[in-house]
Design an enzyme around this catalytic site. Structure first.
Site, PDB file in Angstrom:
ATOM      1  N   ASP A 189     -43.732 -33.056  18.187  1.00  0.00           N
ATOM      2  CA  ASP A 189     -42.736 -31.990  18.270  1.00  0.00           C
ATOM      3  C   ASP A 189     -43.344 -30.703  18.819  1.00  0.00           C
ATOM      4  O   ASP A 189     -43.901 -29.897  18.073  1.00  0.00           O
ATOM      5  CB  ASP A 189     -42.140 -31.734  16.884  1.00  0.00           C
ATOM      6  CG  ASP A 189     -40.942 -30.791  16.933  1.00  0.00           C
ATOM      7  OD1 ASP A 189     -40.709 -30.177  17.989  1.00  0.00           O
ATOM      8  OD2 ASP A 189     -40.253 -30.660  15.913  1.00  0.00           O
ATOM      9  N   HIS A 194     -42.530 -23.403  16.326  1.00  0.00           N
ATOM     10  CA  HIS A 194     -43.607 -23.660  15.391  1.00  0.00           C
ATOM     11  C   HIS A 194     -44.959 -23.103  15.844  1.00  0.00           C
ATOM     12  O   HIS A 194     -45.958 -23.265  15.138  1.00  0.00           O
ATOM     13  CB  HIS A 194     -43.744 -25.164  15.151  1.00  0.00           C
ATOM     14  CG  HIS A 194     -42.472 -25.800  14.698  1.00  0.00           C
ATOM     15  ND1 HIS A 194     -41.911 -25.547  13.467  1.00  0.00           N
ATOM     16  CD2 HIS A 194     -41.628 -26.672  15.319  1.00  0.00           C
ATOM     17  CE1 HIS A 194     -40.792 -26.247  13.342  1.00  0.00           C
ATOM     18  NE2 HIS A 194     -40.594 -26.918  14.452  1.00  0.00           N
ATOM     19  N   ILE A 209     -42.719 -21.214  11.843  1.00  0.00           N
ATOM     20  CA  ILE A 209     -42.554 -22.002  10.621  1.00  0.00           C
ATOM     21  C   ILE A 209     -43.184 -23.382  10.799  1.00  0.00           C
ATOM     22  O   ILE A 209     -43.373 -23.861  11.914  1.00  0.00           O
ATOM     23  CB  ILE A 209     -41.072 -22.153  10.230  1.00  0.00           C
ATOM     24  CG1 ILE A 209     -40.280 -22.888  11.332  1.00  0.00           C
ATOM     25  CG2 ILE A 209     -40.454 -20.787   9.940  1.00  0.00           C
ATOM     26  CD1 ILE A 209     -38.834 -23.189  10.961  1.00  0.00           C
ATOM     27  N   GLY A 212     -40.478 -29.283   9.492  1.00  0.00           N
ATOM     28  CA  GLY A 212     -39.959 -29.875   8.275  1.00  0.00           C
ATOM     29  C   GLY A 212     -40.584 -31.228   7.983  1.00  0.00           C
ATOM     30  O   GLY A 212     -40.877 -31.566   6.827  1.00  0.00           O
TER      31      GLY A 212
END
Length: 286
Positions: A189, A194, A209, A212
């Site tokens: 990803d 990110h 962040i 997930g």
């Protein structure tokens, strides 16, 4: 804008063939924090080619069909998508290297209402290319916040249960590295949310962040460490709901409740902010 139920439910995915090496296996494990204690031989088994084991949630980054909801033909407001839940079942251990085939289908399209959005659940089976045996089943729920109100709805899967209102039976605390997102993004990803501070700020976050699915892997590490003796073949199921983002470098506290035989409920919190980041968790253990 409401999505087209028939279009989305019958979306066609090509099979995805993906070859992975022992290096990929170790990179995934490092990305979710294994090897933090380089003298812990249980952790070394996931990050060192001697006696290498594959961490089961690596299946979440294999055979992925790509960001298909961004295709203009789908008519989905992709900028408002949220990863809602991740569910995985593990059928056979992954070989330490090999080739997998990912076969995806839209299993559920659920209308929550014009003002509440929609849920789209894509199920992916991962097959060992050498014999076509099924290694894992992955179900990813995407919350399409701006696309409800189309009036047709599939029944949803059984809801994940809330954790008990009592003290947990087990607690496992695991750190994340400040550079955890930089490592994890190399698996599958590359979303700049990110890694790029400017992109994160534009999205409403003070800094990039953590993925997930990285938090998901950290929580699975806690379960396998605490209840499986670091034997990844004992984990049969790992389901949870994403509740809030984690920032790289924060400490993840996984709370576990023993439920019926072979099942554990869990949730994950960030220690520094005392906020739940994974909720309604269920793990199957043999």
């Amino acid at each position: 804008m409401a999505l087209d139920y028939q279009l989305i439910k019958n979306w066609t995915f090509e099979d995805v063939r993906q070859t992975y090496s022992e290096k990929d296996v170790m990179l995934y494990a490092l990305g979710i924090g294994l090897g933090h204690d380089p003298l812990d031989e249980d952790q070394l088994n996931f990050v060192y080619e001697k006696n290498l084991k594959v961490f089961p949630t690596m299946g979440s980054v294999l055979g992925y069909p790509g960001f298909w909801m961004q295709d203009p033909r789908a008519g989905i407001t992709w900028v408002k998508l949220v990863h809602g839940e991740q569910r995985m079942s593990f059928h056979k251990p992954f070989p330490s290297s090999g080739e997998v085939i990912g076969r995806s289908r839209v299993a559920h399209v659920i209308d929550k209402g014009a003002d509440k959005g929609a849920l789209v659940i894509v199920e992916r089976t991962l097959h060992d290319a050498s014999d076509d045996s099924v290694l894992a089943t992955v179900a990813q729920t995407t919350f399409c916040r701006a696309d409800g109100g189309f009036g047709v709805s599939d029944p949803g899967p059984e809801a994940l249960p809330k954790v008990p209102e009592r003290a947990p039976d087990h607690v496992c605390t695991l750190p994340t590295l400040p550079q955890a997102a930089l490592l994890y993004r190399l698996n599958a990803d590359p979303n700049p949310l990110h890694v790029d501070p400017q992109v994160a700020t534009a999205a409403g976050y003070p800094k990039p962040i953590l993925h997930g699915l990285c938090t998901y892997g950290v929580a699975a590490h806690a379960i396998i460490k605490t209840l499986c003796g670091y034997d990844p073949t004992r984990l049969t199921r790992f389901d949870t709901r994403f509740s809030s983002p984690v920032y790289p470098g924060e400490t993840i506290v996984v709370e576990m409740w023993e439920a019926e035989p072979g099942m554990v409920q869990f949730q994950a919190k960030v220690k520094e902010r005392d906020i739940v980041v994974l909720s309604n968790g269920v793990a199957g253990i043999r």
